[in-house]
Motif scaffolding. Structure first.
Motif, short mmCIF file in Angstrom:
data_model
loop_
_atom_site.label_atom_id
_atom_site.label_comp_id
_atom_site.label_asym_id
_atom_site.label_seq_id
_atom_site.Cartn_x
_atom_site.Cartn_y
_atom_site.Cartn_z
N UNK A 232 82.07 15.68 42.50
CA UNK A 232 82.57 16.47 43.62
C UNK A 232 83.44 15.62 44.55
N UNK A 233 83.05 14.37 44.71
CA UNK A 233 83.86 13.48 45.56
C UNK A 233 85.24 13.26 44.94
N UNK A 234 85.26 13.01 43.64
CA UNK A 234 86.55 12.85 42.95
C UNK A 234 87.42 14.07 43.17
N UNK A 235 86.79 15.22 43.01
CA UNK A 235 87.53 16.48 43.17
C UNK A 235 88.07 16.61 44.60
N UNK A 236 87.20 16.31 45.57
CA UNK A 236 87.61 16.43 46.98
C UNK A 236 88.74 15.47 47.28
N UNK A 237 88.65 14.25 46.73
CA UNK A 237 89.71 13.26 46.98
C UNK A 237 91.03 13.74 46.36
N UNK A 238 90.96 14.26 45.14
CA UNK A 238 92.18 14.73 44.47
C UNK A 238 92.79 15.90 45.23
N UNK A 239 91.93 16.80 45.69
CA UNK A 239 92.45 17.98 46.37
C UNK A 239 93.01 17.65 47.75
N UNK A 240 92.40 16.64 48.40
CA UNK A 240 92.82 16.36 49.77
C UNK A 240 93.95 15.35 49.84
N UNK A 241 94.13 14.58 48.79
CA UNK A 241 95.14 13.52 48.84
C UNK A 241 96.15 13.70 47.71
N UNK A 242 97.34 14.16 48.03
CA UNK A 242 98.33 14.43 46.99
C UNK A 242 98.78 13.16 46.25
N UNK A 243 98.50 11.97 46.83
CA UNK A 243 98.92 10.74 46.14
C UNK A 243 98.07 10.46 44.92
N UNK B 175 86.91 20.29 37.41
CA UNK B 175 85.46 20.38 37.36
C UNK B 175 84.96 20.42 35.92
N UNK B 176 85.62 21.27 35.10
CA UNK B 176 85.20 21.42 33.71
C UNK B 176 85.36 20.11 32.94
N UNK B 177 86.41 19.35 33.33
CA UNK B 177 86.65 18.08 32.65
C UNK B 177 85.48 17.10 32.87
N UNK B 178 84.80 17.28 34.00
CA UNK B 178 83.69 16.37 34.32
C UNK B 178 82.39 16.69 33.59
#
Lengths: 533, 338
Positions: free
Chosen positions: B325-336, B9-12
């Motif tokens: 927030x979408x980027x974050x959600x994608x990163x958190x939900x998808x380990x790939x 989040x902070x990086x954004x």
């Protein structure tokens, strides 16, 4: 494993059913406006300010008539006659007027109307110097001399002096304009911020004595007015008037058709035609003082043909007036060829010109312009201007004049006209107050004192007409005055760089049970005080 | 929140600030190049030369544009977005009034469009070349091709003017318009909090039609993209393997294929939401509802620079936040995704 499958399958179906069920549950009863609440559907997007010293848009001008009073106002049935309003009577002197104020007059706040309020209102309007200030500047008033021009005689009398070369009749009519509305000094002063003279507060509040007062204004949503029962103009028949911003004309039509609005403004020909057969709605038509005309800029050095009177004359025979008014714009306009609109005292009603290409070609040939003339025509990039421009382009081409249409945003067109950089432009004109001088002083007056009138913008040098217009403004006898304006109009109609072509008509749809709504020819003349339903 | 997500989040934040600065610069630059004269737009054609000069000075238009930008940035830093020239009110007040209306409309439209769209896409892949698949294709085509302006007018004519099933325009009927204390700006929330059952029901009745019209666009978009993504997965080896091991079609779809496109689905939903926030202008116009889209459009026509900049910055900030927030959600939900 089968549970999520079922829930996902059922999801959209359930959601859909929920929406339909909610729609049926909450939507099955219709809202009905109470009989003492009147709702108009109109566009309020133009409204910038409800301060009478600043507001100069159609929506605010129409509201000022309901919220404020002036010293004198045009009679609604016969606007050529002046009625006392906050002034009970007046006497004229040499470039001065003395007004006796009504002794019982009070503002909506309950404060009495005093000479101090008159002086404050007029002086404030000049000093703020907002868009409509030029109307009072015509009296010779500036921010430095206005205070000396307004004198309190006693507790009920006030004197007004002016330096401009204007007769009493013109001055009285200037004082009927919305910028001359009388505001409650004590209320406005209480809301003063820095040196704004209460301008920020008055943009969305009222401090007047008209039949209504502002309860709430939500920009671009609604303006809610409550009855002012103590108004010197008399209490209105309605309790509440809601002017609702409905930006789309099609939606405005539906609202009045269903009954959620009692009145709908700014309807196009399609909407008017659709409502013409409705039994629940009646369409009222009022003449509007808006005049549409073509202007040639004779001061443009790049196109000398523009200054040739033969071109002006030929252009008068190259417009399909009737085709534009009756077919192209379907009843929104009537053919009108003089600068004073029908409904103004002294207006010329004759229409000597019609489309006659052969005659126009002969005129151009005699003037040596038969080889062809090319003119850039600036127009607003909104309807109906593009349609009008295309019609002009077609008929002028038949006469050998090529028009290059240059559509632009309105303020861009105005910038060109003010800078005299355009060649020709299609414009409209709305008088600033109900007096022939408001229009004659623009079309037929180009003094050498630096005043940039419409005639100056056309680059038209007219010493003879200047003298006549000045004499008409000073003429004390009403009939002689009107005959002078008829003469000026005839001269402008015969030969000038303007081709005056059309006068607008306003179509308004009201519910059939609505009575008492009236609209006059001038922009601010919208009367709601006698409306009932 | 884990340290990892906080770090993301902070990086954004610097990226968000840089985007907003660039947005402000571009909007300001484009507006300065516009041939529209804001002073003339405000005072009209009849005003005197002295009024024109005074208004230009008051608007700060007589200063060179870098100076105008400098003044504006200084004011924004202090939380002052200026006064709208076309409404005469502080831009901040205007935005606080119109933005909740758009969020309310767009969020409900996304919920309706998202739920129906995802369901329809899954059903069409589960039953390919059947009735549902055909229906999904028609819906996605219609949602993307029918103009919402036209759809809104037709819906108003049929369901409001003829059948009287729904309320007309605005957010509330006139009977309720001034009884609800609009503290949050969200009419449903304020009516519910004030215990006004009648007002709540009335607000819902006013929302149904614009929400459904706007949801039709979301529905078409989501159905088309999610269906295409799922069909793209259908031919992959892991699907064949799962089927070979005896998993049913529904189980393969929900347990294997759908999780594999969740990042894509989140992105589609986020993009649709941002489009709805910005693109609700036509629905807002037809249904005479206040909203940020209509506010911005009217400001553009009026060359109202403070309003244009304020609304653009707000919409830009929303885009940046939603994307982040979408980027974050994608990163958190998808380990790939690293």
């Amino acid at each position: 494993m089968s549970r999520p499958t079922r829930s996902l399958r059922a999801g959209p179906l359930a959601a859909g059913l929920m929406v339909v069920a909610t729609a049926l549950l909450v939507g099955c009863t219709r809202s009905v406006n109470p009989p003492d609440v009147f709702v108009t559907a109109q566009s309020l997007d133009d409204l910038v300010s409800l301060d009478p010293a600043e507001g100069f848009e159609l929506s605010s001008l129409q509201t000022f008539t309901s919220v404020y009073q002036r010293l004198v106002q045009p009679d609604r049935d016969d606007p050529a006659r002046l009625d006392p309003s906050l002034a009970a009577r007046w006497t004229a002197g040499d470039r001065m007027l003395t007004f006796d104020l009504r002794e019982d007059a009070v503002f909506s706040s309950g404060n009495p109307v005093r000479p101090e309020d008159v002086i404050y209102s007029l002086s404030r309007a000049v000093k703020l110097n907002r868009a409509p200030a030029f109307i009072l500047n015509q009296l010779g008033w500036t921010s430095t001399n206005v205070d000396a021009s307004l004198v309190k005689v006693d507790d009920h009398r006030v004197e007004i002096h002016w330096t401009a070369e204007l007769g009493t009749a013109v001055v009285l009519n200037i004082l009927t304009s919305p910028i001359a509305s009388i505001v409650d000094e004590q209320v406005v002063a209480a809301h003063r911020q820095e040196s704004d003279e209460g301008n920020r507060w008055l943009r969305s509040h009222s401090a007047g004595s008209g039949p209504f007062k502002i309860r709430r204004y939500v920009p671009r949503e609604a303006l809610v007015l409550d009855a002012n029962r103590s108004s010197p103009a008399g209490a209105p028949r309605l309790d509440t008037l809601i002017l609702k911003n409905v930006p789309d004309a099609g939606t405005r039509r539906l609202l009045v058709e269903v009954g959620d609005a009692d009145l709908a403004r700014d309807l196009g020909p399609d909407q008017i035609a659709a409502l013409a057969t409705s039994r629940a709605v009646k369409v009222l038509e009022f003449p509007s003082a808006t005049i549409h005309y073509l202007l040639f800029n004779t001061a443009n050095p790049g196109n000398p043909a523009l200054a040739n009177p033969a071109l002006w004359e030929a252009a008068r025979w190259l417009i399909d007036y009737r085709g534009i008014a009756e077919k192209l714009l379907r009843g929104q306009f009537i053919v009108h060829q003089a600068f004073l609109a029908q409904g103004f005292p002294g207006a010329l009603d004759d229409t000597p010109y019609h489309l006659d290409v052969a005659r126009a070609r002969r005129i151009l040939a005699r003037a040596g312009l038969a080889a062809g003339v090319r003119i850039r025509l600036s127009v607003f990039n909104q309807p109906p201007y593009a349609d009008i421009a295309q019609s002009l382009q077609a008929t002028f081409a038949q006469g050998g004049i090529a028009l290059d249409i240059v559509p632009a945003e309105a303020s861009e067109v105005y910038s060109q006209v003010r800078a005299r950089s355009e060649e020709a432009v299609w414009l409209y004109w709305i008088p600033d107050y109900f007096d022939a001088h408001s229009t004659a002083g623009a079309f037929a007056f180009n003094p050498e004192d630096g005043t940039k009138t419409l005639a100056w913008r056309a680059g038209w040098q007219i010493p003879g007409l200047n003298a006549l217009t000045r004499a008409a403004a000073l003429e004390p006898d009403p009939e002689t005055r009107l005959s002078k304006y008829r003469e000026i109009q005839a001269q402008v109609q015969r030969s000038s760089p303007y081709v005056i072509a059309l006068q607008a008509r306003t179509g308004i749809a009201v519910r059939s049970e609505v009575n008492g709504y009236f609209q006059g020819v001038d922009a601010d003349m919208a009367y709601y005080d006698r409306v009932s339903k | 929140m884990s340290w990892n997500s906080l770090r993301l989040l902070l990086r954004g934040v610097p990226m968000m600030l840089a985007t907003l600065c660039a947005l402000m610069l571009v909007t300001f630059g484009l507006s300065s190049l516009s041939p529209i004269d804001p002073a003339l737009q405000l005072i009209g054609d009849h005003a005197s030369a002295s009024t024109y000069t005074q208004v230009r000075h008051e608007l700060g238009l007589d200063a060179p544009w870098p100076r105008q930008l400098e003044r504006y940035v200084a004011a924004v830093v202090h939380g002052d977005l200026g006064v709208s020239r076309s409404t005469g009110q502080p831009v901040r007040d205007d935005l606080e009034r119109v933005f909740p209306a758009t969020i309310e409309l767009a969020t409900l439209a996304l919920i309706v469009g998202g739920v129906c769209g995802l369901g329809l896409a899954l059903a069409s892949v589960r039953y390919p070349r059947g009735f549902i698949d055909g229906f999904a294709r028609v819906i996605s085509l219609a949602g993307n091709s029918i103009p919402v302006f036209w759809l809104g007018l037709i819906a108003l004519y049929v369901f409001y003017a003829r059948l009287h099933w729904v309320r007309g325009t605005g957010r509330l009927s006139d009977a309720f318009e001034y009884t609800v204390d609009m503290r949050s700006g969200f009419v449903l929330l304020d009516a519910w909090r004030g215990g006004e059952r009648g007002a709540l029901s009335d607000a819902l009745a006013h929302l149904i039609m614009p929400v459904l019209i706007l949801a039709s666009y979301a529905l078409g978009n989501i159905t088309r993209l999610i269906r295409a993504a799922l069909l793209g997965e259908a031919g992959k080896e892991y699907v064949t393997l799962a089927r070979a091991k005896g998993a049913g079609r529904t189980r393969v779809l929900l347990r294997h294929m759908a999780p594999n496109i969740r990042g894509f689905a989140l992105t589609v939903l986020a993009l649709t939401y941002t489009n709805l926030l910005e693109g609700a202008v036509l629905v807002e116009t037809v249904f005479a509802r206040p909203g940020i889209g209509r506010y911005l459009t009217t400001a553009l026509f009026d060359a109202d620079m403070p309003a244009i900049l304020g609304a653009t910055l707000l919409i830009g900030a929303c885009f940046v936040v939603i994307n982040g927030l979408t980027d974050l959600a994608v990163r958190l939900s998808d380990p790939r995704v690293a």
